[in-house]
Motif scaffolding. Structure first.
Motif, PDB file in Angstrom:
ATOM      1  N   HIS A   3      22.381  28.204 -10.642  1.00 56.96           N
ATOM      2  CA  HIS A   3      23.569  27.375 -10.496  1.00 56.96           C
ATOM      3  C   HIS A   3      23.286  25.994 -11.045  1.00 56.96           C
ATOM      4  N   VAL A   4      24.260  25.446 -11.785  1.00 55.97           N
ATOM      5  CA  VAL A   4      24.130  24.124 -12.385  1.00 55.97           C
ATOM      6  C   VAL A   4      25.155  23.195 -11.767  1.00 55.97           C
ATOM      7  N   GLN A   5      24.712  22.056 -11.299  1.00 58.06           N
ATOM      8  CA  GLN A   5      25.627  21.054 -10.770  1.00 58.06           C
ATOM      9  C   GLN A   5      25.549  19.815 -11.630  1.00 58.06           C
ATOM     10  N   LEU A   6      26.710  19.319 -12.045  1.00 55.87           N
ATOM     11  CA  LEU A   6      26.790  18.147 -12.898  1.00 55.87           C
ATOM     12  C   LEU A   6      27.594  17.065 -12.189  1.00 55.87           C
ATOM     13  N   VAL A   7      27.084  15.849 -12.200  1.00 61.08           N
ATOM     14  CA  VAL A   7      27.749  14.746 -11.514  1.00 61.08           C
ATOM     15  C   VAL A   7      27.898  13.580 -12.478  1.00 61.08           C
ATOM     16  N   GLU A   8      29.156  13.233 -12.808  1.00 62.81           N
ATOM     17  CA  GLU A   8      29.419  12.125 -13.720  1.00 62.81           C
ATOM     18  C   GLU A   8      29.538  10.818 -12.956  1.00 62.81           C
ATOM     19  N   SER A   9      29.313   9.745 -13.677  1.00 63.47           N
ATOM     20  CA  SER A   9      29.554   8.407 -13.146  1.00 63.47           C
ATOM     21  C   SER A   9      29.757   7.460 -14.322  1.00 63.47           C
ATOM     22  N   GLY A  10      30.304   6.278 -14.028  1.00 63.26           N
ATOM     23  CA  GLY A  10      30.396   5.251 -15.051  1.00 63.26           C
ATOM     24  C   GLY A  10      31.783   4.980 -15.595  1.00 63.26           C
ATOM     25  N   GLY A  11      32.780   5.738 -15.176  1.00 55.52           N
ATOM     26  CA  GLY A  11      34.131   5.476 -15.652  1.00 55.52           C
ATOM     27  C   GLY A  11      34.684   4.194 -15.057  1.00 55.52           C
ATOM     28  N   GLY A  12      35.855   3.786 -15.539  1.00 57.15           N
ATOM     29  CA  GLY A  12      36.469   2.588 -15.014  1.00 57.15           C
ATOM     30  C   GLY A  12      37.561   2.083 -15.926  1.00 57.15           C
ATOM     31  N   SER A  13      37.958   0.852 -15.681  1.00 59.21           N
ATOM     32  CA  SER A  13      39.002   0.224 -16.474  1.00 59.21           C
ATOM     33  C   SER A  13      38.383  -0.695 -17.507  1.00 59.21           C
ATOM     34  N   VAL A  14      38.920  -0.661 -18.709  1.00 59.88           N
ATOM     35  CA  VAL A  14      38.401  -1.499 -19.797  1.00 59.88           C
ATOM     36  C   VAL A  14      39.555  -2.097 -20.584  1.00 59.88           C
ATOM     37  N   GLN A  15      39.238  -3.090 -21.385  1.00 60.08           N
ATOM     38  CA  GLN A  15      40.182  -3.661 -22.335  1.00 60.08           C
ATOM     39  C   GLN A  15      39.851  -3.153 -23.729  1.00 60.08           C
ATOM     40  N   ALA A  16      40.807  -3.249 -24.617  1.00 61.40           N
ATOM     41  CA  ALA A  16      40.583  -2.827 -25.997  1.00 61.40           C
ATOM     42  C   ALA A  16      39.380  -3.562 -26.581  1.00 61.40           C
TER      43      ALA A  16
ATOM     44  N   LEU B 123      31.836   1.058 -22.283  1.00 63.69           N
ATOM     45  CA  LEU B 123      31.465   1.711 -21.034  1.00 63.69           C
ATOM     46  C   LEU B 123      30.349   2.697 -21.344  1.00 63.69           C
ATOM     47  N   ARG B 124      29.514   2.969 -20.341  1.00 58.61           N
ATOM     48  CA  ARG B 124      28.521   4.025 -20.480  1.00 58.61           C
ATOM     49  C   ARG B 124      28.733   5.034 -19.360  1.00 58.61           C
ATOM     50  N   LEU B 125      28.997   6.250 -19.755  1.00 57.90           N
ATOM     51  CA  LEU B 125      29.118   7.340 -18.796  1.00 57.90           C
ATOM     52  C   LEU B 125      27.768   8.023 -18.639  1.00 57.90           C
ATOM     53  N   SER B 126      27.485   8.453 -17.416  1.00 57.14           N
ATOM     54  CA  SER B 126      26.254   9.187 -17.134  1.00 57.14           C
ATOM     55  C   SER B 126      26.605  10.528 -16.506  1.00 57.14           C
ATOM     56  N   CYS B 127      25.748  11.512 -16.745  1.00 55.26           N
ATOM     57  CA  CYS B 127      25.930  12.818 -16.131  1.00 55.26           C
ATOM     58  C   CYS B 127      24.566  13.304 -15.673  1.00 55.26           C
ATOM     59  N   ALA B 128      24.405  13.394 -14.367  1.00 53.45           N
ATOM     60  CA  ALA B 128      23.155  13.881 -13.788  1.00 53.45           C
ATOM     61  C   ALA B 128      23.278  15.384 -13.565  1.00 53.45           C
TER      62      ALA B 128
END
Length: 125
Positions: free
Chosen positions: A1-14, A18-23
């Motif tokens: 079984h593989v579990q993936l957990v993202e983080s790093g999203g949010g609000s930005v301006q043009a 951002l840096r997204l991570s996936c553990a």
């Protein structure tokens, strides 16, 4: 079984970044192709970037030159550095893992070739 957990999203301006991570909680991370996908309501999920076990990378035309995918096998984590973000990048971003031998034929950014998915992280303008 593989579990993936993202983080790093949010609000930005043009023009922002951002840096997204996936553990990945799996013993097979090193041999997996890892991908980032995004989806907006009413549209199909689209591939953004992928990185193979040999560190080969693949990008959609819409993000090439702005986004960079990378992986750290020692941490079982991979990343999506997103620069010069634009309003059209607004989406829910998902990380995914694949061991499919069909990736070279079906395409490294084909969602159907990925069988493990994270819960998603939102990027919003």
């Amino acid at each position: 079984h593989v579990q993936l957990v993202e983080s790093g999203g949010g609000s930005v301006q043009a023009g922002g970044s951002l840096r997204l991570s996936c553990a990945a909680r799996t013993g097979t991370f090193r041999s997996a192709c890892m991908g980032w996908f995004r989806q907006v309501p009413g549209k199909e999920r689209e591939g953004v970037a992928a990185i193979e076990s040999d560190f080969s990378t693949y990008y959609s035309d819409s993000v090439k030159g702005r986004f960079t995918i990378s992986r750290d096998n020692n941490k079982s984590t991979f990343y999506l550095q997103m620069n010069n973000l634009q309003p059209e990048d607004t989406a829910m971003y998902y990380c995914a893992a694949s061991h499919s031998p069909l990736l070279p034929m079906k395409g490294y950014l084909a969602p159907k070739e990925y069988n493990y998915w994270g819960q998603g992280t939102q990027v919003t303008f």
